[in-house]
Design an enzyme around this catalytic site. Structure first.
Site, PDB file in Angstrom:
ATOM      1  N   HIS A 193      81.088  15.307  29.723  1.00  0.00           N
ATOM      2  CA  HIS A 193      80.778  15.264  30.868  1.00  0.00           C
ATOM      3  C   HIS A 193      81.956  14.530  31.854  1.00  0.00           C
ATOM      4  O   HIS A 193      82.099  14.801  32.842  1.00  0.00           O
ATOM      5  CB  HIS A 193      79.334  14.680  31.224  1.00  0.00           C
ATOM      6  CG  HIS A 193      78.196  15.555  30.855  1.00  0.00           C
ATOM      7  ND1 HIS A 193      77.855  15.479  29.676  1.00  0.00           N
ATOM      8  CD2 HIS A 193      77.850  16.863  31.389  1.00  0.00           C
ATOM      9  CE1 HIS A 193      76.790  16.337  29.421  1.00  0.00           C
ATOM     10  NE2 HIS A 193      76.775  17.291  30.690  1.00  0.00           N
TER      11      HIS A 193
ATOM     12  N   ARG B 117      73.491  19.427  38.527  1.00  0.00           N
ATOM     13  CA  ARG B 117      73.146  18.350  37.536  1.00  0.00           C
ATOM     14  C   ARG B 117      72.441  16.850  38.384  1.00  0.00           C
ATOM     15  O   ARG B 117      73.274  16.143  38.389  1.00  0.00           O
ATOM     16  CB  ARG B 117      74.319  18.015  36.812  1.00  0.00           C
ATOM     17  CG  ARG B 117      74.975  18.925  35.998  1.00  0.00           C
ATOM     18  CD  ARG B 117      75.991  18.475  35.219  1.00  0.00           C
ATOM     19  NE  ARG B 117      76.607  19.311  34.054  1.00  0.00           N
ATOM     20  CZ  ARG B 117      77.486  20.221  34.042  1.00  0.00           C
ATOM     21  NH1 ARG B 117      78.290  20.441  35.264  1.00  0.00           N
ATOM     22  NH2 ARG B 117      77.657  20.875  32.870  1.00  0.00           N
TER      23      ARG B 117
ATOM     24  N   ARG C  76      68.427  21.301  38.462  1.00  0.00           N
ATOM     25  CA  ARG C  76      67.964  21.425  36.962  1.00  0.00           C
ATOM     26  C   ARG C  76      67.375  20.069  36.908  1.00  0.00           C
ATOM     27  O   ARG C  76      67.868  19.022  37.546  1.00  0.00           O
ATOM     28  CB  ARG C  76      69.278  21.291  36.272  1.00  0.00           C
ATOM     29  CG  ARG C  76      68.809  21.081  34.771  1.00  0.00           C
ATOM     30  CD  ARG C  76      70.101  21.224  33.732  1.00  0.00           C
ATOM     31  NE  ARG C  76      70.912  20.106  33.815  1.00  0.00           N
ATOM     32  CZ  ARG C  76      72.028  20.136  33.248  1.00  0.00           C
ATOM     33  NH1 ARG C  76      72.473  20.950  32.461  1.00  0.00           N
ATOM     34  NH2 ARG C  76      72.786  18.995  33.449  1.00  0.00           N
TER      35      ARG C  76
ATOM     36  N   GLU D 223      70.320  26.536  25.783  1.00  0.00           N
ATOM     37  CA  GLU D 223      71.480  25.936  25.063  1.00  0.00           C
ATOM     38  C   GLU D 223      71.094  25.217  23.741  1.00  0.00           C
ATOM     39  O   GLU D 223      71.973  24.333  23.431  1.00  0.00           O
ATOM     40  CB  GLU D 223      71.697  24.455  26.010  1.00  0.00           C
ATOM     41  CG  GLU D 223      70.649  23.787  26.572  1.00  0.00           C
ATOM     42  CD  GLU D 223      71.041  22.816  27.663  1.00  0.00           C
ATOM     43  OE1 GLU D 223      72.272  22.441  27.807  1.00  0.00           O
ATOM     44  OE2 GLU D 223      70.199  21.894  28.242  1.00  0.00           O
TER      45      GLU D 223
ATOM     46  N   ASN E  69      77.964  24.887  26.933  1.00  0.00           N
ATOM     47  CA  ASN E  69      78.838  23.565  26.173  1.00  0.00           C
ATOM     48  C   ASN E  69      77.680  23.136  25.239  1.00  0.00           C
ATOM     49  O   ASN E  69      78.243  22.539  23.860  1.00  0.00           O
ATOM     50  CB  ASN E  69      78.591  22.531  27.358  1.00  0.00           C
ATOM     51  CG  ASN E  69      79.192  22.960  28.710  1.00  0.00           C
ATOM     52  OD1 ASN E  69      80.161  23.729  28.474  1.00  0.00           O
ATOM     53  ND2 ASN E  69      79.196  22.427  29.582  1.00  0.00           N
ATOM     54  N   ASP E  70      76.499  22.859  25.247  1.00  0.00           N
ATOM     55  CA  ASP E  70      75.557  22.572  24.248  1.00  0.00           C
ATOM     56  C   ASP E  70      75.281  23.392  23.261  1.00  0.00           C
ATOM     57  O   ASP E  70      75.145  23.447  21.779  1.00  0.00           O
ATOM     58  CB  ASP E  70      74.293  21.868  24.775  1.00  0.00           C
ATOM     59  CG  ASP E  70      74.453  20.423  25.496  1.00  0.00           C
ATOM     60  OD1 ASP E  70      75.211  19.849  24.610  1.00  0.00           O
ATOM     61  OD2 ASP E  70      73.861  20.383  26.592  1.00  0.00           O
TER      62      ASP E  70
ATOM     63  N   ARG F   7      80.436  17.622  20.942  1.00  0.00           N
ATOM     64  CA  ARG F   7      81.266  18.123  22.037  1.00  0.00           C
ATOM     65  C   ARG F   7      82.270  17.079  22.574  1.00  0.00           C
ATOM     66  O   ARG F   7      83.030  17.283  23.310  1.00  0.00           O
ATOM     67  CB  ARG F   7      80.474  18.774  23.369  1.00  0.00           C
ATOM     68  CG  ARG F   7      79.384  17.862  23.945  1.00  0.00           C
ATOM     69  CD  ARG F   7      78.549  18.419  24.734  1.00  0.00           C
ATOM     70  NE  ARG F   7      78.704  18.562  26.035  1.00  0.00           N
ATOM     71  CZ  ARG F   7      78.051  18.973  27.010  1.00  0.00           C
ATOM     72  NH1 ARG F   7      76.647  19.260  26.807  1.00  0.00           N
ATOM     73  NH2 ARG F   7      78.306  18.904  28.257  1.00  0.00           N
TER      74      ARG F   7
ATOM     75  N   CYS G  35      76.314  28.631  32.675  1.00  0.00           N
ATOM     76  CA  CYS G  35      76.748  27.590  33.800  1.00  0.00           C
ATOM     77  C   CYS G  35      77.517  26.622  32.783  1.00  0.00           C
ATOM     78  O   CYS G  35      77.969  25.583  33.405  1.00  0.00           O
ATOM     79  CB  CYS G  35      75.557  26.682  34.381  1.00  0.00           C
ATOM     80  SG  CYS G  35      74.292  26.049  33.131  1.00  0.00           S
TER      81      CYS G  35
END
Ligand code: PEP
Ligand code: MG
Length: 593
Positions: A201, A308, A345, A444, A467-468, A478, A515
């Site tokens: 992040h 987020r 989210r 995810e 990403n996840d 990650r 996303c």
């Protein structure tokens, strides 16, 4: 760009490029690679001053811990904050402290050495015990000792980072997102970290802040000084200490070329994201708060694909209540243009995002632990406040609610039941709210992709968090630079899960977006396009480049690529072919990469 030329004292470190741009400034190190603890004996008349210094450091540490404890307690409850109560008790333990004082007064050791030696003695005893719980307590004790030693050495504290006296490049072992959010944006021209991966992040925030960043540089802090100058190349992933004049000249030219190209990209602001053969894609923006809306508008994004919201909860003593959240969501909803949507989210705290400056939440595997929807469902009041605020914002624009980290249907049903009761409650109270706010699921976790069909039946849309999804599918952290080469969003397993999700969404008439950072990676856009996603949501800074590329691609070619990729067994090959298609379509986008 050629490798920076060498001169005595000039050295180049190679890392992972995570945010474009070039910066040249003085280095500011945060944290220390290894503590230098002086063992010079104290003069007799310096002893009491040393004791006073120790007391001051203990007081400062106590205040820090109390602050973190209050933040955690407010956000997650008193039980989770218990760890910090234990830390406070250790800091008041008279046996420990008397031993430290004896070492200063009788042993004539400096406060750092005395404190370090006493704590290390206890840590090594605990580490040797054959009990996992006690071994973890050893790590806690070492963490605590580190905080006290930071106070004693006057190491840069996080709060100082908000007000830096001059422009700098921050170099750290790692930066938690909560700390990155505090950085003085005027004076931090870029940052470089020893650890980290492309989708941490912190890396995501650097892209959003539009500052160059390189992560995963490996051991570095010990070999650099605060007063040295560095050149940070966020395109090539290089950090050059003491660059030569020739190198600076070459980078100056690169900067100029980039600026001209960016001006060209900016002309696309009002143009649609449509391929040469007429296929429309929704190109939306990822944001972390209402303050990002100006950048969204400037970028020409089509709505918000991911807000987020957990960033509203970081770096504060108490979590925002319903009213404060409502105002934030309302701003985003009302500033989203008519005909466009804002996807909000629910909280995705946990993993590397914890409230306050808590970096070690006491879980051995935070990314597999108490995170996102798991926290929300365990703290229903927190979720209710968030749902109510989001529903109310639904009167001020087209809002959608997105649930992160869903692993199974039960979580979706539990969250929907709470949402339904919030709707009824608002209705009974006569509070206006958006009557038909769609609810979507983030895909995810591999389990969610594999049951996408079931989730599609009970939700309104999907947003794929690559990403996840990449991390969890490949069992690759990650954040960990050591395994960064295994972190491959084009791995056939990930590609097939994306495909399965898109197909399930299609069968049920549910739109599917992406996303994760993959969507903002021009080299991978042809692949995602070909796999059939309806929406790409990327950081505002990447919107112009992705739009530029989309407008030069053909959907027919992208579909051919995706068909081929679904039969390919090698992630590197898939990456290469997708990049080839992108480069052929928009060569100047890749000229400096
Ligand atoms: C993702 O996992 O791809 C995603 C968009 O969510 P986050 O990066 O916030 O975990
Ligand atoms: Mg995620």
């Amino acid at each position: 760009m050629a490798e920076p030329s060498a001169r005595p004292g000039a050295r180049t470190h190679h890392g992972i490029a995570v945010s474009d741009g070039v910066a040249h400034a003085r280095i500011l190190r945060i944290g220390q690679a290894r503590r230098q603890i002086s063992r010079e004996p104290l003069a007799a008349d310096a002893v009491e001053a040393e004791v006073a210094r120790l007391n001051e450091a203990l007081l400062g540490t106590r205040q820090d811990i109390q602050r973190v404890r209050d933040q955690v307690s407010a956000a997650m409850g008193a039980a989770e904050a218990g760890l910090f109560e234990a830390h406070l008790l250790v800091l008041e333990d008279s046996t420990l402290l008397n031993e430290v004082l004896r070492k200063i007064r009788t042993g004539r050791l400096g406060a750092e050495a005395a404190f370090h030696d006493v704590f290390e003695k206890y840590v090594s005893v605990l580490e040797a015990v054959d009990d996992a719980y006690l071994r973890e307590r050893a790590a806690d004790l070492r963490d605590l000792s580190g905080r006290v030693l930071d106070h004693l050495s006057g190491a840069v504290q996080e709060r100082d980072l908000q007000h830096l006296p001059e422009p700098c490049i921050v170099v750290a072992h790692d930066l938690a997102p909560s700390i990155t959010a505090l950085l003085d944006r005027r004076n931090v021209l870029g940052f470089a970290t020893e650890a980290g991966g492309k989708t941490s992040h912190t890396a995501i925030m650097a892209r959003k802040m539009g500052i160059p960043a390189v992560v995963g540089l490996g051991p570095l802090l010990e070999s650099i000084q605060d007063n040295e100058y560095a050149l940070l190349d966020g395109h090539g992933g290089l950090l050059t200490i003491n660059p030569t004049d020739q190198t600076l000249f070459e980078y100056g030219q690169l900067k100029q070329r980039r600026a001209l190209f960016e001006e060209k990209l900016a002309l696309l602001r009002e143009q649609p994201a449509v391929t040469l053969d007429g296929y429309h894609v929704t190109l939306a923006a990822n944001i972390e708060g209402p303050e990002d809306m100006a950048a969204v508008q400037a970028s020409g994004a089509h709505g918000i694909g991911l807000f987020r919201t957990e960033f509203l909860f970081l770096n504060r003593a108490t979590p925002p209540g319903e009213e404060e959240q409502f105002k934030a969501y309302r701003t985003v909803a009302s500033q989203t243009r008519p005909g466009q949507e804002a996807i909000l989210r629910t909280l995705d705290l946990g993993g590397d995002k914890m409230p306050g400056d808590l970096n070690r939440p006491g879980e051995p595997n935070p990314f597999l632990g108490w995170r996102a929807i798991r926290i929300s469902l365990d703290c229903p009041d927190l979720l209710r406040r968030q749902f109510r605020a989001m529903l109310r914002a639904g009167c001020h624009g087209q809002v959608r609610i997105l649930l992160p980290m869903v692993s199974g249907l039960e979580e979706l049903r539990a969250a929907r039941a709470i949402l339904e009761s919030c709707r009824k409650e608002l209705e009974a109270e006569g509070v206006p709210f958006g009557a038909s706010v769609p609810v979507g699921v983030m895909i995810e976790i591999p389990s969610a992709a594999l049951i996408a069909e079931d989730l599609a039946r009970e939700s309104d849309f999907f947003s794929i968090g690559t990403n996840d999804l990449t991390g969890y599918t490949l069992a690759v952290d990650r954040l960990n630079e050591r395994v960064a080469r295994l972190y491959q969003p084009t791995h056939p397993a990930v590609v097939r899960l994306i495909h399965a999700t898109v197909q399930a969404g299609r069968r049920h008439g549910r739109p599917v977006g992406v996303c994760g950072e993959m969507a903002g990676e021009p080299a991978l856009v042809p692949l995602l396009l070909g796999l059939g996603v309806d929406e790409l949501s990327v950081t505002p800074a990447r919107i112009p480049a992705v739009k530029f590329l989309l407008r030069r691609l053909r959907i027919s070619e992208a579909r051919e690529l995706a068909d081929w990729a679904l039969g390919c067994s090698l992630g590197a090959e898939i990456h290469r072919r997708s990049r080839e298609v992108a480069v052929a379509a928009a060569p100047n986008l890749f000229a400096e990469r």
